[in-house]
Write an enzyme that holds these catalytic residues in place. Structure first.
Site, PDB file in Angstrom:
ATOM      1  N   HIS A   1      -3.551   4.491   4.613  1.00 39.14           N
ATOM      2  CA  HIS A   1      -4.664   3.684   4.700  1.00 39.14           C
ATOM      3  C   HIS A   1      -5.868   4.267   4.255  1.00 39.14           C
ATOM      4  O   HIS A   1      -6.511   3.737   3.425  1.00 39.14           O
ATOM      5  CB  HIS A   1      -4.900   3.211   6.181  1.00 39.14           C
ATOM      6  CG  HIS A   1      -5.888   2.528   6.356  1.00 39.14           C
ATOM      7  ND1 HIS A   1      -6.257   1.438   5.798  1.00 39.14           N
ATOM      8  CD2 HIS A   1      -7.370   2.771   7.208  1.00 39.14           C
ATOM      9  CE1 HIS A   1      -7.361   0.778   6.184  1.00 39.14           C
ATOM     10  NE2 HIS A   1      -8.049   1.776   6.744  1.00 39.14           N
TER      11      HIS A   1
ATOM     12  N   ARG B   1       0.805  -1.050  -0.013  1.00 33.27           N
ATOM     13  CA  ARG B   1       0.014   0.054  -0.101  1.00 33.27           C
ATOM     14  C   ARG B   1       0.967   1.196  -0.055  1.00 33.27           C
ATOM     15  O   ARG B   1       1.679   1.730   1.068  1.00 33.27           O
ATOM     16  CB  ARG B   1      -0.885  -0.009   1.164  1.00 33.27           C
ATOM     17  CG  ARG B   1      -1.987   1.016   1.369  1.00 33.27           C
ATOM     18  CD  ARG B   1      -2.679   1.197   2.484  1.00 33.27           C
ATOM     19  NE  ARG B   1      -1.953   1.934   3.194  1.00 33.27           N
ATOM     20  CZ  ARG B   1      -1.493   1.852   4.685  1.00 33.27           C
ATOM     21  NH1 ARG B   1      -2.315   0.810   5.416  1.00 33.27           N
ATOM     22  NH2 ARG B   1      -0.841   2.599   5.458  1.00 33.27           N
TER      23      ARG B   1
ATOM     24  N   TYR C   1       3.783   5.109  11.838  1.00 28.34           N
ATOM     25  CA  TYR C   1       3.941   3.498  12.083  1.00 28.34           C
ATOM     26  C   TYR C   1       5.147   3.067  11.131  1.00 28.34           C
ATOM     27  O   TYR C   1       5.498   1.840  11.034  1.00 28.34           O
ATOM     28  CB  TYR C   1       2.905   2.774  12.100  1.00 28.34           C
ATOM     29  CG  TYR C   1       2.019   3.153  10.869  1.00 28.34           C
ATOM     30  CD1 TYR C   1       2.233   2.240   9.718  1.00 28.34           C
ATOM     31  CD2 TYR C   1       0.829   3.629  11.093  1.00 28.34           C
ATOM     32  CE1 TYR C   1       1.180   2.628   8.720  1.00 28.34           C
ATOM     33  CE2 TYR C   1      -0.271   4.096  10.139  1.00 28.34           C
ATOM     34  CZ  TYR C   1       0.169   3.602   8.697  1.00 28.34           C
ATOM     35  OH  TYR C   1      -0.663   3.538   8.006  1.00 28.34           O
TER      36      TYR C   1
HETATM   37  C1  LIG Z   1     -14.755  -5.564  10.993  1.00 29.14           C
HETATM   38  C2  LIG Z   1     -13.950  -4.376  10.899  1.00 29.14           C
HETATM   39  N1  LIG Z   1     -12.981  -4.302  11.832  1.00 29.14           N
HETATM   40  C3  LIG Z   1     -12.253  -2.896  11.931  1.00 29.14           C
HETATM   41  C4  LIG Z   1     -12.618  -2.157  10.887  1.00 29.14           C
HETATM   42  C5  LIG Z   1     -11.511  -1.162  10.773  1.00 29.14           C
HETATM   43  N2  LIG Z   1     -10.551  -0.855   9.632  1.00 29.14           N
HETATM   44  C6  LIG Z   1     -10.837  -0.771   8.417  1.00 29.14           C
HETATM   45  S1  LIG Z   1      -9.806  -1.268   7.296  1.00 29.14           S
HETATM   46  C7  LIG Z   1      -8.682  -1.986   8.244  1.00 29.14           C
HETATM   47  C8  LIG Z   1      -7.455  -2.652   8.049  1.00 29.14           C
HETATM   48  C9  LIG Z   1      -7.697  -3.655   7.106  1.00 29.14           C
HETATM   49  O1  LIG Z   1      -6.486  -4.115   6.529  1.00 29.14           O
HETATM   50  P1  LIG Z   1      -6.387  -5.176   5.390  1.00 29.14           P
HETATM   51  O2  LIG Z   1      -7.444  -6.202   5.397  1.00 29.14           O
HETATM   52  O3  LIG Z   1      -5.128  -5.572   5.321  1.00 29.14           O
HETATM   53  O4  LIG Z   1      -6.756  -4.351   4.039  1.00 29.14           O
HETATM   54  P2  LIG Z   1      -6.167  -3.194   3.560  1.00 29.14           P
HETATM   55  O5  LIG Z   1      -6.886  -1.927   4.197  1.00 29.14           O
HETATM   56  O6  LIG Z   1      -4.624  -3.328   3.740  1.00 29.14           O
HETATM   57  O7  LIG Z   1      -6.494  -2.924   2.080  1.00 29.14           O
HETATM   58  C10 LIG Z   1      -9.427  -1.913   9.774  1.00 29.14           C
HETATM   59  C11 LIG Z   1      -8.871  -2.370  10.929  1.00 29.14           C
HETATM   60  C12 LIG Z   1     -13.388  -2.490   9.787  1.00 29.14           C
HETATM   61  N3  LIG Z   1     -13.644  -1.622   8.719  1.00 29.14           N
HETATM   62  N4  LIG Z   1     -14.153  -3.685   9.960  1.00 29.14           N
END
Ligand SMILES: Cc1ncc(C[n+]2csc(CCOP(=O)(O)OP(=O)(O)O)c2C)c(N)n1
Ligand SMILES: [Mg+2]
Lengths: 352, 335
Positions: A259, A255, A268
């Protein structure tokens, strides 16, 4: 008595190295037209994405999750599917929408805070984004299972991140896919981060792909910044899907951006890490490959860039002039409004 | 922690701080006070939480007490139960209240029932903190006010502060409580305003409402995200409104509400949560059961609608604002 009852291993492949040189044994045989289409889509994804971030910075759009760096996955995966297949994306997968033919103005509209933007036109088989992480995998499996029960030749592909693989739903879904032989492709974009949590803290398994072995399905890891590797892995998975064999494809990517626009990655991760991944840029790598094949030149590049910018700008204009009916949020809660809801809508319209 | 101004009154330092500062301070002080208190959740360590509620805590208490977990709410809450069994006092952060649902089974079938299941042998001193309600132009699932869901589960306490002072004291009480507490924090108030808050630890008891303003014409009961709009509405309405901030809805301060209704004879309940089955219905029903003879007219509710919270562009149409609340105050006073 002791004996070995299970043995397994996971393969990794890359088609294009960082200089865009192809591994001849793995190189998919794609016509020039298709290669160009993939390149143009990748450029369009990036232009769309950069525009979105800039609109957010200007206060013209709300929180947005940039896809920069993941274009190879979001183009290479979806292009390998058949037209009738369905894709289940996350909030970061605007590139998959674009690849599947979603109107850009609808995508911008959605991120500008209009529900209307999530409703895709007929024929764009992409489900609305899952904002909750990892909970859309069972839905994709269910649809694929349904296709199989109906003896249709269609498949589904669900896209998710490294973080999503920690959710129970993700594990349950892969098991269901295995049990019901669902024609489903699990496309994991391991972009190394789940907000501030690095993949290495998210899990202690060496790969995400190896989890497939636990469910008795196929798992493969590919270079996720190599559009041909993702394409190849997903096309092979698509063929297996028809035989009722689900596949987990782990794409190693990064990425590059925030975020979301509400995030500050400086807290971080270091710029140095990000710099290292710049060298692996998926678009540049594919460009070098096309140049080597004499498909790409400066003139072509200018045309591709100009067209992409125009498409994005036209779409922004359309999205920004979209005028919505304020009361529409009452209309799709049920097929037919409950009496209580109808009363509430009327009161709202009276300004009470 | 940053503070705008600092004023000394005798031995007690008083700081002007935001609600997020207050949460942070309370977590810090409770962790200092009780070595069993631990914080866990997604991005709470190095990143200090997406709203920075846990900022600086990992640095101070180390990664063994301020824990970045994998992305799995069911295990965050399920493991909190286990950690409590091992003698810890877990304070779990769920990144947004809309992400609790994958943990609903842990919450409803287990956490809430363990005291009863063990016939009182086991405490479940767990706090689940989560940002709630709308107004920050966020994505889907980031704006809901679902407190009534938890209020309906016997065994859970439900707390919703609306000011920095209350947030600090209520969180301290919640962490010290031996029962599970769902602690919902209106995200739009995190940095919206500052309030003078004593620097030293203190508690605000659960189940005790705060009278934000006294009045004679009508009682207005609200909590969390709509307290500010309710006070504005009271001012706009030109009526003498007694504004009660419930602060916790399980337990809720029935006594204070009934006493106020006895005085004013009128009641308006305001919440951001959907209308049907909202906690306003509970208050209205209780007043009709136990205070109907004090009422001069019907109890009115100003609430969110029975719809999904609209995305950013229409969000303001959903959230009860001062204008809507003020109309209800005036209407109530007509009877
Ligand atoms: C069930 C849930 N828990 C927490 C979140 C908050 N949140 C949004 S994105 C994220 C990280 C997701 O990481 P990843 O699956 O690696 O996807 P990326 O964002 O890197 O594309 C978090 C913790 C959420 N949207 N849904
Ligand atoms: Mg990720």
């Amino acid at each position: 008595m002791r004996k070995k009852v299970f043995e397994g291993s996971i393969e990794y492949f890359q088609v294009l190295d960082e200089d865009g040189k192809a591994d001849k044994a793995l190189e998919p045989k794609l016509p020039e037209k298709e290669l160009k289409r993939m390149y143009e889509l990748m450029v369009l994804c990036r232009v769309f994405d950069k525009k979105a971030v800039s609109l957010q910075r200007q206060g013209r759009m709300y929180t947005y999750a940039p896809l920069e760096g993941q274009e190879a996955c979001q183009v290479g995966g979806p292009v390998a599917l058949e037209k009738e297949d369905w894709v289940f994306p996350t909030y970061r997968d605007n590139g998959a929408y674009i690849t599947r033919g979603a109107p850009l103005d609808l995508l911008y509209e959605y991120w500008m805070g209009f529900e209307e933007g999530a409703a895709m036109p007929e024929g764009v088989n992409v489900f609305p984004v899952s904002i909750t992480v990892g909970n859309h995998l069972p839905m994709a499996v269910g649809m694929a299972w349904g296709f199989r029960m109906r003896k249709q030749k269609k498949a589904t592909m669900v896209m998710f991140g490294d973080g999503a693989t920690s959710q129970g739903d993700a594990h349950e879904a892969m098991n269901f896919a295995s049990v019901y032989k669902a024609p489903c492709i699990f496309l994991c974009q391991n972009n190394q981060w789940a907000i501030s949590t690095p993949s290495a803290k998210q899990m202690c398994s060496n790969t995400i792909a190896q989890r497939a072995l636990g469910y008795g399905i196929r798992g493969i890891q590919v270079d996720g910044n190599d559009v041909l590797a993702v394409y190849k892995a997903v096309s092979e998975a698509r063929k297996r899907a028809e035989k009722g064999e689900p596949t987990l494809v782990e794409c190693i990517t990064y990425r590059m951006g925030l975020h979301t626009t509400a995030d500050d990655p400086k807290r971080y991760r270091s710029d140095k890490d990000v710099e290292a991944w710049k060298q692996k840029d998926p678009i540049e790598r594919f460009r070098k490959y096309l140049k080597g094949k004499k498909i790409w030149n400066e003139k072509y590049e200018r045309k591709v860039q100009e067209e992409a910018v125009k498409k994005a700008e036209d779409a922004v204009k359309k999205a920004e002039t979209f005028r919505a009916d304020p009361a529409k949020f009452f209309d799709f809660v049920y097929e037919k409004k409950t009496p209580a809801l109808e009363e509430q809508k009327q009161a709202f319209l009276r300004g009470e | 922690m940053k503070s705008k101004s600092k004023r000394s009154c005798g031995v007690n330092e008083v700081l002007e701080i935001t609600l997020i500062n207050a949460i942070n301070q309370s977590l810090d002080q409770e962790m200092e006070r009780d070595a069993n208190a631990i914080v866990l959740g997604e991005d709470v360590g190095l990143n200090g939480g997406v709203f920075r509620a846990t900022e600086g805590l990992q640095k101070k208490y180390g990664p063994a007490r301020v824990i970045d977990t994998p992305l799995a709410e069911s295990s965050i809450i399920g493991c909190s139960i286990g950690l409590a069994l091992a003698g810890f006092r877990p304070v779990a952060e769920i990144q947004f209240a809309g992400f609790i649902y994958v943990a609903m089974n842990q919450l409803v079938n287990h956490l809430a029932r363990i005291r009863n299941r063990t016939q009182g042998k086991l405490n479940m001193p767990i706090v689940i903190r989560a940002p709630c309600s709308g107004g920050i132009r966020a994505l889907e699932h980031h704006s809901e006010s679902m407190e009534a869901l938890y209020a309906h589960v016997p065994g859970l306490k439900v707390v919703i502060p609306s000011t920095p002072y209350d947030a600090k004291g209520l969180l301290a009480s919640s962490i010290r409580d031996n029962d599970p507490v769902i602690f919902l924090e209106p995200s739009k108030f995190y940095r919206a305003f500052r309030q003078e808050v004593p620097e030293k630890p203190y508690t605000v008891p659960l189940g005790e409402a705060a009278v934000r303003q006294e009045g004679e014409d009508v009682t207005l009961v609200a909590w969390g995200s709509v307290v500010k709009a309710s006070l504005d509405a009271a001012a706009q309405s030109g009526k003498s409104v007694e504004v009660i901030d419930l602060r916790s809805i399980v337990p809720w301060d029935k006594k204070k509400v009934l006493e106020s209704v006895e005085k004013t004879g009128r009641l308006v309940v305001v919440h951001e949560a959907p209308h049907t089955g909202g906690f306003g219905a509970e208050i209205s029903a209780t007043v009709s059961e136990e205070g109907i003879f004090h009422l001069k007219g019907p109890v009115l509710r100003v609430t969110g609608y029975d719809t999904a919270v609209p995305l950013a562009k229409r969000e303001d149409y959903y959230i009860p604002n001062a204008q809507r609340i003020s109309k209800a105050i005036i209407k109530a006073c007509e009877s």
